[in-house]
Design a protein around this motif. Structure first.
Motif, PDB file in Angstrom:
ATOM      1  N   LEU A  10       0.840  -1.118  -0.062  1.00 62.48           N
ATOM      2  CA  LEU A  10      -0.130   0.019   0.098  1.00 62.48           C
ATOM      3  C   LEU A  10       0.788   1.173   0.021  1.00 62.48           C
ATOM      4  CD1 LEU A  10      -2.934   1.175   0.447  1.00 62.48           C
ATOM      5  CD2 LEU A  10      -2.256   1.208   2.802  1.00 62.48           C
ATOM      6  N   CYS A  11       0.548   2.092  -0.892  1.00 64.33           N
ATOM      7  CA  CYS A  11       1.335   3.562  -0.962  1.00 64.33           C
ATOM      8  C   CYS A  11       1.027   4.098   0.363  1.00 64.33           C
ATOM      9  CB  CYS A  11       1.045   4.253  -2.337  1.00 64.33           C
ATOM     10  SG  CYS A  11       1.912   5.892  -2.045  1.00 64.33           S
ATOM     11  N   PRO A  12       2.098   4.678   1.326  1.00 64.99           N
ATOM     12  CA  PRO A  12       1.618   5.174   2.543  1.00 64.99           C
ATOM     13  C   PRO A  12       1.452   6.553   2.180  1.00 64.99           C
ATOM     14  CG  PRO A  12       4.030   4.972   2.264  1.00 64.99           C
ATOM     15  CD  PRO A  12       3.369   4.443   1.075  1.00 64.99           C
ATOM     16  N   VAL A  13       1.379   7.147   0.892  1.00 63.41           N
ATOM     17  CA  VAL A  13       1.175   8.500   0.669  1.00 63.41           C
ATOM     18  C   VAL A  13      -0.162   8.772   0.069  1.00 63.41           C
ATOM     19  CG1 VAL A  13       1.761  10.664  -0.704  1.00 63.41           C
ATOM     20  CG2 VAL A  13       3.770   8.960   0.343  1.00 63.41           C
ATOM     21  N   CYS A  14      -0.537   8.008  -0.989  1.00 65.37           N
ATOM     22  CA  CYS A  14      -1.752   8.087  -1.679  1.00 65.37           C
ATOM     23  C   CYS A  14      -2.742   6.971  -1.553  1.00 65.37           C
ATOM     24  CB  CYS A  14      -1.630   8.555  -3.141  1.00 65.37           C
ATOM     25  SG  CYS A  14      -0.968   7.040  -4.119  1.00 65.37           S
ATOM     26  N   GLY A  15      -2.348   5.917  -0.988  1.00 71.63           N
ATOM     27  CA  GLY A  15      -3.115   4.852  -0.669  1.00 71.63           C
ATOM     28  C   GLY A  15      -3.451   3.732  -1.840  1.00 71.63           C
ATOM     29  N   ASN A  16      -2.479   4.191  -2.901  1.00 71.90           N
ATOM     30  CA  ASN A  16      -2.511   3.372  -4.123  1.00 71.90           C
ATOM     31  C   ASN A  16      -2.302   1.781  -3.782  1.00 71.90           C
ATOM     32  OD1 ASN A  16      -2.561   2.240  -7.010  1.00 71.90           O
ATOM     33  ND2 ASN A  16      -0.258   2.619  -6.742  1.00 71.90           N
ATOM     34  N   GLN A  17      -3.117   0.738  -4.236  1.00 72.97           N
ATOM     35  CA  GLN A  17      -2.709  -0.749  -3.858  1.00 72.97           C
ATOM     36  C   GLN A  17      -1.982  -1.399  -5.091  1.00 72.97           C
ATOM     37  OE1 GLN A  17      -6.317  -2.058  -2.422  1.00 72.97           O
ATOM     38  NE2 GLN A  17      -5.606  -1.622  -0.233  1.00 72.97           N
ATOM     39  N   ARG A  50       8.614   2.326  -6.682  1.00 69.97           N
ATOM     40  CA  ARG A  50       7.857   3.682  -6.959  1.00 69.97           C
ATOM     41  C   ARG A  50       6.531   3.417  -7.110  1.00 69.97           C
ATOM     42  NH1 ARG A  50      10.960   6.526 -11.512  1.00 69.97           N
ATOM     43  NH2 ARG A  50      10.039   4.967 -12.878  1.00 69.97           N
ATOM     44  N   CYS A  51       5.643   4.491  -6.479  1.00 73.79           N
ATOM     45  CA  CYS A  51       4.202   4.422  -6.770  1.00 73.79           C
ATOM     46  C   CYS A  51       4.053   5.203  -8.074  1.00 73.79           C
ATOM     47  CB  CYS A  51       3.335   5.117  -5.507  1.00 73.79           C
ATOM     48  SG  CYS A  51       1.738   5.319  -5.730  1.00 73.79           S
ATOM     49  N   PRO A  52       3.385   4.843  -9.086  1.00 75.21           N
ATOM     50  CA  PRO A  52       3.250   5.529 -10.211  1.00 75.21           C
ATOM     51  C   PRO A  52       2.068   6.621 -10.196  1.00 75.21           C
ATOM     52  CG  PRO A  52       2.266   3.252 -10.625  1.00 75.21           C
ATOM     53  CD  PRO A  52       3.100   3.204  -9.256  1.00 75.21           C
ATOM     54  N   ALA A  53       1.388   6.396  -9.055  1.00 73.77           N
ATOM     55  CA  ALA A  53       0.070   7.275  -9.152  1.00 73.77           C
ATOM     56  C   ALA A  53       0.602   8.485  -8.482  1.00 73.77           C
ATOM     57  CB  ALA A  53      -0.822   6.635  -8.051  1.00 73.77           C
ATOM     58  N   CYS A  54       1.605   8.477  -7.485  1.00 78.50           N
ATOM     59  CA  CYS A  54       1.910   9.788  -6.757  1.00 78.50           C
ATOM     60  C   CYS A  54       3.316  10.034  -6.922  1.00 78.50           C
ATOM     61  CB  CYS A  54       1.341   9.882  -5.369  1.00 78.50           C
ATOM     62  SG  CYS A  54       2.369   8.645  -4.418  1.00 78.50           S
ATOM     63  N   GLY A  55       4.006   9.287  -7.464  1.00 81.80           N
ATOM     64  CA  GLY A  55       5.657   9.347  -7.808  1.00 81.80           C
ATOM     65  C   GLY A  55       6.495   9.105  -6.446  1.00 81.80           C
TER      66      GLY A  55
HETATM   67 ZN   LIG Z   1       1.147   6.682  -4.055  1.00 81.91          ZN
END
Ligand SMILES: [Zn+2]
Length: 67
Positions: A10-17, A50-55
């Motif tokens: 889970l992305c801790p910044v934006c919640g993307n899974q 890397r989270c592609p949703a928020c970088g």
């Molecule tokens: Zn993210």
């Protein structure tokens, strides 16, 4: 492919899974005129992710929500 690869991530910044971009290592079949699809892709908790949703960029372990 293993459908449970990203379980618990889970992305801790934006919640993307999913998905995530992970820098791992793998074995390639290399021919004189090109490279085949990678197989035996491997990564661990210390691999860059890397989270592609928020970088947001950290290690795979940092993206594990259970950690
Ligand atoms: Zn993210």
């Amino acid at each position: 492919m293993n459908e449970n690869c990203l379980e618990g991530m889970l992305c801790p910044v934006c919640g993307n899974q999913e998905p995530f971009e992970i820098s791992g290592s793998s074995w390639f079949l290399v021919f004189q005129d090109g490279v085949d699809e990678p197989s035996e892709v491997e990564w661990d908790d210390s691999s860059p992710c890397r989270c592609p949703a928020c970088g947001h960029t950290a290690t795979v372990g940092y993206f594990m929500s259970d950690a």
